[in-house]
Write an enzyme that holds these catalytic residues in place. Structure first.
Site, PDB file in Angstrom:
ATOM      1  CB  ALA A  65      -0.873  -0.011   1.245  1.00  0.00           C
ATOM      2  N   GLY A 110       0.734  -5.016   0.860  1.00  0.00           N
ATOM      3  CA  GLY A 110      -0.430  -5.159  -0.026  1.00  0.00           C
ATOM      4  C   GLY A 110      -0.104  -5.890  -1.324  1.00  0.00           C
ATOM      5  CD  GLU A 113      -2.079  -7.525   2.862  1.00  0.00           C
ATOM      6  OE1 GLU A 113      -1.695  -6.419   2.449  1.00  0.00           O
ATOM      7  OE2 GLU A 113      -2.735  -7.661   3.894  1.00  0.00           O
ATOM      8  CD  GLU A 133       1.840  -5.338   5.809  1.00  0.00           C
ATOM      9  OE1 GLU A 133       2.614  -6.254   6.188  1.00  0.00           O
ATOM     10  OE2 GLU A 133       1.139  -5.437   4.786  1.00  0.00           O
TER      11      GLU A 133
HETATM   12  N1  CAA Z   1       4.581   3.278  -0.696  1.00  0.00           N
HETATM   13  C1  CAA Z   1       4.957   4.430  -1.268  1.00  0.00           C
HETATM   14  N2  CAA Z   1       6.081   4.574  -1.995  1.00  0.00           N
HETATM   15  C2  CAA Z   1       6.853   3.486  -2.133  1.00  0.00           C
HETATM   16  C3  CAA Z   1       6.534   2.251  -1.556  1.00  0.00           C
HETATM   17  C4  CAA Z   1       5.329   2.153  -0.818  1.00  0.00           C
HETATM   18  N3  CAA Z   1       4.921   1.002  -0.279  1.00  0.00           N
HETATM   19  N4  CAA Z   1       7.505   1.365  -1.847  1.00  0.00           N
HETATM   20  C5  CAA Z   1       8.414   2.035  -2.604  1.00  0.00           C
HETATM   21  N5  CAA Z   1       8.019   3.321  -2.773  1.00  0.00           N
HETATM   22  C6  CAA Z   1       8.715   4.391  -3.502  1.00  0.00           C
HETATM   23  C7  CAA Z   1       9.856   4.960  -2.695  1.00  0.00           C
HETATM   24  O1  CAA Z   1       9.396   5.903  -1.768  1.00  0.00           O
HETATM   25  C8  CAA Z   1      10.708   5.570  -3.784  1.00  0.00           C
HETATM   26  O2  CAA Z   1      10.129   6.784  -4.176  1.00  0.00           O
HETATM   27  P1  CAA Z   1      11.070   8.100  -4.413  1.00  0.00           P
HETATM   28  O3  CAA Z   1      11.971   7.704  -5.556  1.00  0.00           O
HETATM   29  O4  CAA Z   1      10.085   9.160  -4.758  1.00  0.00           O
HETATM   30  O5  CAA Z   1      11.809   8.308  -3.135  1.00  0.00           O
HETATM   31  C9  CAA Z   1      10.524   4.586  -4.944  1.00  0.00           C
HETATM   32  O6  CAA Z   1       9.331   3.855  -4.669  1.00  0.00           O
HETATM   33  C10 CAA Z   1      11.662   3.598  -5.059  1.00  0.00           C
HETATM   34  O7  CAA Z   1      11.821   2.964  -3.808  1.00  0.00           O
HETATM   35  P2  CAA Z   1      13.232   2.902  -3.031  1.00  0.00           P
HETATM   36  O8  CAA Z   1      14.087   4.063  -3.399  1.00  0.00           O
HETATM   37  O9  CAA Z   1      12.961   2.679  -1.601  1.00  0.00           O
HETATM   38  O10 CAA Z   1      13.843   1.589  -3.708  1.00  0.00           O
HETATM   39  P3  CAA Z   1      14.787   0.489  -3.038  1.00  0.00           P
HETATM   40  O11 CAA Z   1      15.177  -0.425  -4.147  1.00  0.00           O
HETATM   41  O12 CAA Z   1      15.867   1.122  -2.229  1.00  0.00           O
HETATM   42  O13 CAA Z   1      13.830  -0.311  -1.992  1.00  0.00           O
HETATM   43  C11 CAA Z   1      11.814  -1.447  -1.295  1.00  0.00           C
HETATM   44  C12 CAA Z   1      12.729  -1.014  -2.474  1.00  0.00           C
HETATM   45  C13 CAA Z   1      12.556  -2.490  -0.448  1.00  0.00           C
HETATM   46  C14 CAA Z   1      10.582  -2.030  -1.908  1.00  0.00           C
HETATM   47  C15 CAA Z   1      11.510  -0.221  -0.421  1.00  0.00           C
HETATM   48  O14 CAA Z   1      11.013   0.836  -1.261  1.00  0.00           O
HETATM   49  C16 CAA Z   1      10.482  -0.489   0.638  1.00  0.00           C
HETATM   50  O15 CAA Z   1      10.810  -1.027   1.679  1.00  0.00           O
HETATM   51  N6  CAA Z   1       9.220  -0.091   0.374  1.00  0.00           N
HETATM   52  C17 CAA Z   1       8.141  -0.205   1.348  1.00  0.00           C
HETATM   53  C18 CAA Z   1       7.666  -1.637   1.447  1.00  0.00           C
HETATM   54  C19 CAA Z   1       6.585  -1.743   2.505  1.00  0.00           C
HETATM   55  O16 CAA Z   1       6.771  -1.437   3.672  1.00  0.00           O
HETATM   56  N7  CAA Z   1       5.398  -2.219   2.072  1.00  0.00           N
HETATM   57  C20 CAA Z   1       4.247  -2.385   2.948  1.00  0.00           C
HETATM   58  C21 CAA Z   1       3.389  -1.164   2.910  1.00  0.00           C
HETATM   59  S1  CAA Z   1       2.124  -1.176   4.145  1.00  0.00           S
HETATM   60  C22 CAA Z   1       0.894  -2.126   3.485  1.00  0.00           C
HETATM   61  O17 CAA Z   1       0.991  -2.664   2.381  1.00  0.00           O
HETATM   62  C23 CAA Z   1      -0.313  -2.262   4.334  1.00  0.00           C
HETATM   63  C24 CAA Z   1      -1.340  -3.192   3.842  1.00  0.00           C
HETATM   64  O18 CAA Z   1      -1.273  -4.392   4.006  1.00  0.00           O
HETATM   65  C25 CAA Z   1      -2.538  -2.664   3.212  1.00  0.00           C
END
Ligand code: CAA
Length: 259
Positions: A65, A110, A113, A133
């Site tokens: 998400a 998500g 999921e 999460e």
């Molecule tokens: N939400 C918003 N933006 C996201 C994102 C997310 N879940 N995942 C990645 N992005 C964005 C980053 O912010 C970044 O944007 P900018 O270039 O504008 O800064 C871009 O995508 C590229 O990401 P990274 O620079 O972080 O790339 P990376 O290769 O270093 O890392 C990653 C990749 C490991 C996927 C890392 O981005 C990450 O940990 N993302 C979050 C993953 C996460 O926590 N997901 C769970 C979300 S909560 C959820 O999903 C709740 C639910 O069940 C409904």
């Protein structure tokens, strides 16, 4: 719009989540568009055989998400967001044809999921699955505490949910999170071949198989077996079953009509 791209050829619909700059993270807008596209597939089922879901780009299936959007949500807004996610994933799962996830990179939160709402999951070698999460002080909100345990068992599922750790494609396969792993540049063609194989089977039977298994898993084994008996018998009223069995005895390929 255009956050979800759909192309349909010979009964195989590919749906691509298209937000590559944000790792295809699910905003409300993406989920709403996905809901519209799923409804549009569900409204025109006659020739549909298989749906494949994937993410745009080479890095991510869906990285979860959208955290930026969630960061300012009130509890009421979070409840509506979770309800939207559940509704969309439920609609995907309820499509009467097999839905395949082609996981081409990160499938986190998500995104994991979303894959769990698909019937069959195939992954690229660079795929990474996880429910991170808890690192955000949250829990999964689109079914991750429920579908993950049903798919891989409660102990393995809770391990992923409470540690937030990511697993690579090989471990994902050994956990039962995906069926098979392909080189990244072959994922699409390999999944397309699998989809074509399913599309060549008796279409009424394929739908009956998905529906019977899903309904049966909701209740006791005896009820499921009774559902299977009825569905099996009903298929004998289809011309496809007559054709399939005749083709076998005549040593030729069947020509299914989907009725
Ligand atoms: N939400 C918003 N933006 C996201 C994102 C997310 N879940 N995942 C990645 N992005 C964005 C980053 O912010 C970044 O944007 P900018 O270039 O504008 O800064 C871009 O995508 C590229 O990401 P990274 O620079 O972080 O790339 P990376 O290769 O270093 O890392 C990653 C990749 C490991 C996927 C890392 O981005 C990450 O940990 N993302 C979050 C993953 C996460 O926590 N997901 C769970 C979300 S909560 C959820 O999903 C709740 C639910 O069940 C409904």
């Amino acid at each position: 719009m255009d956050l979800v791209k759909v192309t349909c050829t010979d009964g195989i619909a590919w749906m691509e989540i298209h937000r590559p700059k944000a790792m295809n993270a699910l905003t409300q807008a993406v989920l709403t568009e996905l809901e519209v596209e799923i409804a549009s597939l569900a409204a025109d089922l006659a020739d549909l055989r298989v749906v494949v879901l994937t993410g745009a780009g080479e890095k991510a299936f869906v990285a979860g998400a959208d955290i930026r959007e969630m960061a300012t949500m009130t509890p009421a807004e979070a409840a509506a967001f979770s309800a939207l996610g559940h509704r969309v994933l439920g609609a995907l799962e309820a499509l009467p044809v097999p839905v395949i996830a082609a996981v081409n990179g990160f499938a986190l939160g998500g995104g994991c999921e979303l894959a769990l709402a698909c019937d069959l999951v195939y992954a690229a070698e660079n795929a990474r699955f996880g429910q991170p999460e808890v690192k955000l002080g949250l829990i999964p909100g689109f079914g991750g505490t429920q579908r993950l345990a049903r798919r891989i068992g409660p102990m393995r599922a809770l391990d992923l949910v409470v540690t937030g750790r990511m697993v690579g494609a090989a471990e994902a396969r050994s956990l039962g999170l995906c069926l098979d792993v392909f080189p990244a540049d072959e994922l699409k063609s390999r999944v397309q071949t699998i989809a074509e194989g399913i599309a060549a089977m008796g279409p009424v039977a394929v739908r009956a198989a998905k529906a019977t298994q899903a309904r049966g898993l909701d209740g006791p084994l005896a009820t499921g077996n009774a559902l299977e008996r009825d569905a099996f018998a009903l298929l004998f009223a289809t011309s496809d079953a007559r054709e399939g069995m005749a083709a076998f005895t005549e040593k030729r390929d069947p020509v299914f009509q989907g009725r």
